[in-house]
Design an enzyme around this catalytic site. Structure first.
Site, mmCIF file in Angstrom:
data_model
loop_
_atom_site.group_PDB
_atom_site.id
_atom_site.type_symbol
_atom_site.label_atom_id
_atom_site.label_comp_id
_atom_site.label_asym_id
_atom_site.label_seq_id
_atom_site.Cartn_x
_atom_site.Cartn_y
_atom_site.Cartn_z
ATOM 1 N N SER A 96 4.872 1.448 -0.676
ATOM 2 C CA SER A 96 4.237 0.323 -1.364
ATOM 3 C C SER A 96 2.845 0.710 -1.872
ATOM 4 C CB SER A 96 4.207 -0.875 -0.401
ATOM 5 O OG SER A 96 3.904 -2.057 -1.072
ATOM 6 N N ASP A 217 14.838 -5.547 -4.294
ATOM 7 C CA ASP A 217 13.540 -5.619 -3.618
ATOM 8 C C ASP A 217 12.774 -6.788 -4.223
ATOM 9 O OD1 ASP A 217 10.842 -5.306 -2.904
ATOM 10 O OD2 ASP A 217 10.911 -3.125 -2.979
ATOM 11 N N HIS A 246 12.198 -4.531 0.784
ATOM 12 C CA HIS A 246 10.988 -3.778 0.463
ATOM 13 C C HIS A 246 10.582 -2.820 1.587
ATOM 14 C CE1 HIS A 246 7.391 -2.896 -1.778
ATOM 15 N NE2 HIS A 246 6.591 -3.335 -0.814
#
Length: 265
Positions: A96, A217, A246
């Site tokens: 991320s 996601d 995610h």
């Protein structure tokens, strides 16, 4: 900082290989997010783990609201760690926001990285004229308002959405680390991440990249992976995972570990 940054950010090096592998966590988690991935790699690598300064596992007194207004300060911290540990070269896995921190670090210090593996990465979360980031500005403002109004309620709603897959243990784990964060820091970091736009610098990344994305996601549309591949300045490969969510390192560690092995081989 009275303590060294290595202490503040809980830096650890574990494993017995010759090569270095960095595992860098994303927003809302800390280095414990990698615990199910670690056993696959500690026999073969010296694995570097650390916590982002915003993580709940770090003393919140060290979070400087004046300094961490952009991702650059996080890049400073990370490069300081590599230099302090005298890491000559490493493979880097960033989840991320840490995927973006890794890209920025590789632009500054290309010599330090053999490859970047970007998990659930997005250079820009907001939609634009010719770009689908997944969120409209109004939607994001609603998220910020919800976080501000009732952080606990927001976590309880967001954690299962982010995990995506039906894995209650992963939802519990993600909720735990979100609750560990001080709500004002969590909101501030969320704003920083959502206001970031790295699209203009992707071409400056010359290190080989592997873009790892799940089939669905909530935070990153599937169109982002081919976008990254087309914009990055070096050789890049997309690896799609046959799982949802995610946070595949929490919800599908064996599937993610297999993909990471493939990228590292």
């Amino acid at each position: 900082m009275g303590h060294t940054l290595l202490d503040v950010l809980n830096v650890r090096v574990i494993g017995s290989g010759d090569k270095y592998l960095v595992l860098a966590h994303g927003f809302g988690t800390d280095q414990s997010a990698w615990q199910r991935i670690l056993p696959y790699f500690t026999p073969h690598y010296k694995v570097v783990l650390y916590d982002l300064v915003c993580a709940g596992s770090v003393n919140p007194d060290y979070f400087d609201f004046g300094r961490y207004t952009s991702l650059d300060a996080y890049v400073d911290d990370f490069l300081y760690i590599l230099d302090a540990l005298k890491v000559p070269k490493c493979a880097y896995v960033g989840h991320s926001v840490s995927a973006m921190i890794g890209l920025l670090a590789a632009i500054r210090r290309r010599d330090l990285f053999t490859k970047l593996i970007l998990v659930g990465a997005s250079p820009r979360f907001l939609n634009d004229k010719d770009y689908h980031g997944g969120f409209e500005e109004g939607e994001i403002e609603k998220v910020f308002s919800a976080m501000e109004a009732n952080y606990a309620a927001w976590v309880n709603g967001f954690a299962p959405l982010a995990v995506g897959a039906d894995v209650p243990a992963a939802v519990r784990e993600f909720s735990r680390t979100l609750f560990n964060m001080r709500p004002d820091i969590s909101l501030f970091v969320c704003r920083t991440v959502f206001n970031s736009d790295l699209r203009g610098v992707l071409g400056m990344v010359k290190v080989p990249c592997y873009i790892v994305q799940t089939a669905k996601d909530v935070s990153v549309p599937t169109s982002v992976a081919p976008y990254l591949k087309s914009q990055l300045g070096g050789k890049s490969t997309v690896i799609m995972l046959n799982t949802e969510g995610h946070l595949p390192h929490l919800s599908a560690p064996a599937i993610l570990a297999q993909a990471l092995r493939r990228a590292l081989s």
